[in-house]
Design a protein around this motif. Structure first.
Motif, PDB file in Angstrom:
ATOM      1  N   TYR A   1      -6.098  -6.494   1.431  1.00 17.88           N
ATOM      2  CA  TYR A   1      -4.914  -6.843   0.652  1.00 17.88           C
ATOM      3  C   TYR A   1      -3.639  -6.348   1.336  1.00 17.88           C
ATOM      4  N   ILE A   2      -2.627  -7.188   1.369  1.00 19.51           N
ATOM      5  CA  ILE A   2      -1.326  -6.754   1.868  1.00 19.51           C
ATOM      6  C   ILE A   2      -0.645  -5.852   0.838  1.00 19.51           C
ATOM      7  N   PHE A   3      -0.868  -6.158  -0.445  1.00 24.58           N
ATOM      8  CA  PHE A   3      -0.228  -5.377  -1.510  1.00 24.58           C
ATOM      9  C   PHE A   3      -1.248  -4.559  -2.292  1.00 24.58           C
ATOM     10  N   TRP A   4      -0.823  -3.344  -2.633  1.00 21.03           N
ATOM     11  CA  TRP A   4      -1.664  -2.466  -3.450  1.00 21.03           C
ATOM     12  C   TRP A   4      -1.517  -2.807  -4.933  1.00 21.03           C
ATOM     13  N   ASP A   5      -0.283  -2.812  -5.438  1.00 22.63           N
ATOM     14  CA  ASP A   5      -0.031  -3.273  -6.802  1.00 22.63           C
ATOM     15  C   ASP A   5       0.871  -4.502  -6.698  1.00 22.63           C
ATOM     16  N   SER A   6       1.502  -4.897  -7.761  1.00 22.53           N
ATOM     17  CA  SER A   6       2.270  -6.141  -7.708  1.00 22.53           C
ATOM     18  C   SER A   6       3.628  -5.989  -7.026  1.00 22.53           C
ATOM     19  N   TYR A   7       3.915  -4.780  -6.548  1.00 20.47           N
ATOM     20  CA  TYR A   7       5.234  -4.546  -5.955  1.00 20.47           C
ATOM     21  C   TYR A   7       5.173  -3.814  -4.615  1.00 20.47           C
ATOM     22  N   HIS A   8       4.148  -2.990  -4.418  1.00 22.44           N
ATOM     23  CA  HIS A   8       4.099  -2.114  -3.249  1.00 22.44           C
ATOM     24  C   HIS A   8       2.927  -2.449  -2.328  1.00 22.44           C
ATOM     25  N   PRO A   9       3.170  -2.437  -1.025  1.00 24.67           N
ATOM     26  CA  PRO A   9       2.101  -2.697  -0.056  1.00 24.67           C
ATOM     27  C   PRO A   9       1.028  -1.611  -0.031  1.00 24.67           C
ATOM     28  N   THR A  10      -0.065  -1.944   0.611  1.00 22.78           N
ATOM     29  CA  THR A  10      -1.153  -0.984   0.811  1.00 22.78           C
ATOM     30  C   THR A  10      -0.812  -0.043   1.966  1.00 22.78           C
ATOM     31  N   GLU A  11      -1.558   1.029   2.057  1.00 26.98           N
ATOM     32  CA  GLU A  11      -1.387   1.969   3.163  1.00 26.98           C
ATOM     33  C   GLU A  11      -1.535   1.252   4.505  1.00 26.98           C
ATOM     34  N   LYS A  12      -2.489   0.354   4.611  1.00 28.47           N
ATOM     35  CA  LYS A  12      -2.723  -0.371   5.863  1.00 28.47           C
ATOM     36  C   LYS A  12      -1.487  -1.177   6.253  1.00 28.47           C
ATOM     37  N   THR A  13      -0.875  -1.856   5.289  1.00 28.68           N
ATOM     38  CA  THR A  13       0.326  -2.640   5.564  1.00 28.68           C
ATOM     39  C   THR A  13       1.463  -1.746   6.021  1.00 28.68           C
TER      40      THR A  13
END
Length: 371
Positions: A342-354
């Motif tokens: 996933y590029i995003f973790w929640d509906s507003y913030h990216p994941t650690e990987k991104t």
């Protein structure tokens, strides 16, 4: 004999005080040397410390200590952090400020300034003043009871005084002038304060509102410069129309990227770029660098498979369409099991990987601009 003993005792006291002062300076020197032992992946000189201002993209937990609903110090936030600890970072793991200090080999994590357990050793290599829900526009922070940029600058002044008290004025001034400063802020102004409420939109066109944002931004940059900052990296706005929450709220039945929102971000970015270019010619000794996160993030969204991503329009948490902060919690049965897709973790913030991909690209390309 008595007089002699008194004289000897006084001398011993003076020697002890002097020795303590020398040892204190030696300790500080040794600490600064050891704190730079982290390997740097960025070529060129390494700053002694990193100082970060901003919003939830880089908030490492300052909001934990504020009476605000803009918090995320609970699971599943932080599930990929050390020990699966929800620290208040708006991600499954680390955030950009952590990767900045890692990239420059300063230390492993950049702590929140409001953490009451911080010691002088922590302050010497930098802290983070960012607060979730903040923005250039002071109304953004005010509506969420977060730290505005004015509040963050006030805390920075306090931080400077703590450095002076701990290591002396000259060494503190050197750290302040040689440190790397990074600013991640502005998205909330458009997504929340302008488009989602009636606080500004009835009174400003998007052109006028982005001018207002720029005015606040320039005031902040000038004040930061006046306080001693010289090497300042300023991120532009991301393609906010492609955030999962904005797709849900304004992207129609297909939850498409909201092009109007992306154009607004691009408009602000173009103005910011011009103003930063002008500022460098106006402020002697300044090295203010425009950091582009808009295009790298949009590139990941448009070409996800190149970086191993599969999902671009939803976050990992819950349904991924609207959950953020309190709505992203441990009771969401649909939260994904593999957030690396996933590029995003929640509906507003990216994941650690991104975040890691973008920060690595940003500072390896731009580090020369600071030094």
């Amino acid at each position: 004999m008595k007089s002699s003993n008194t004289s000897s005792g006084s001398s011993t006291t003076c020697i002890t005080a002097a020795a303590i002062a020398v040892l204190a300076q030696l300790f500080a020197s040794l600490y600064l040397s050891s704190s730079n032992a982290y390997a740097s992946s960025v070529k060129g000189p390494k700053p002694p410390a990193a100082i970060v201002f901003g919003d939830s993209v880089v908030d490492p937990g300052n909001n934990n200590y504020l009476p605000t609903v803009a918090k995320c110090n609970f699971p599943p936030y932080g599930r990929d952090f050390e020990g699966g600890k929800p620290t208040g970072r708006y991600s499954n793991g680390k955030v950009p400020s952590d990767f900045i200090v890692e990239e420059f080999g300063i230390k492993e994590l950049l702590p929140p300034y409001l953490d009451p357990t911080l010691q002088l050793n922590d302050l010497l290599t930098g802290v983070n003043f960012a607060s979730g829900a903040s923005g250039y526009d002071p109304l953004s922070a005010q509506t969420a009871n977060a730290l505005s940029l004015t509040d963050q600058l006030r805390l920075f002044k306090e931080y400077k005084e703590k450095l002076k008290a701990g290591i002396g004025k000259d060494r503190a001034s050197n750290i302040i002038s040689e440190s790397l400063y990074a600013i991640f802020i502005g998205s909330n102004d458009l997504t929340n304060t302008y488009y989602s409420t009636l606080l500004r939109r009835p009174y400003y066109s998007i052109s006028a509102y982005t001018d207002l944002m720029i005015a606040y931004a320039l005031r902040f940059f000038q004040e930061l410069y006046d306080l001693g900052a010289r090497k300042i990296g300023v991120t532009n706005l991301p393609p906010i129309g492609c955030l999962p929450s904005q797709r849900t709220l304004a992207g129609g039945p297909l939850r498409s990227c909201v092009e109007e929102y992306n154009r607004a971000a691009a408009l602000f970015n173009s103005k910011l770029y011009s103003e930063i270019k002008s500022l460098n010619s106006q402020l002697p000794g300044s090295k203010i660098t425009y950091l582009d996160i808009y295009n790298p993030l949009l590139s990941l969204i448009n070409n996800p498979s190149q970086s191993g991503f599969e999902v671009v329009n939803k976050g990992c948490c819950g349904t991924g369409t609207i959950e953020v902060s309190l709505l992203c919690n441990r009771y969401q049965p649909t939260t994904c099991t593999d957030d690396t897709k996933y590029i995003f973790w929640d509906s507003y913030h990216p994941t650690e990987k991104t975040y890691r991909i973008i920060v690595n690209q940003l500072f390896n390309e731009s580090s020369g601009s600071f030094f």
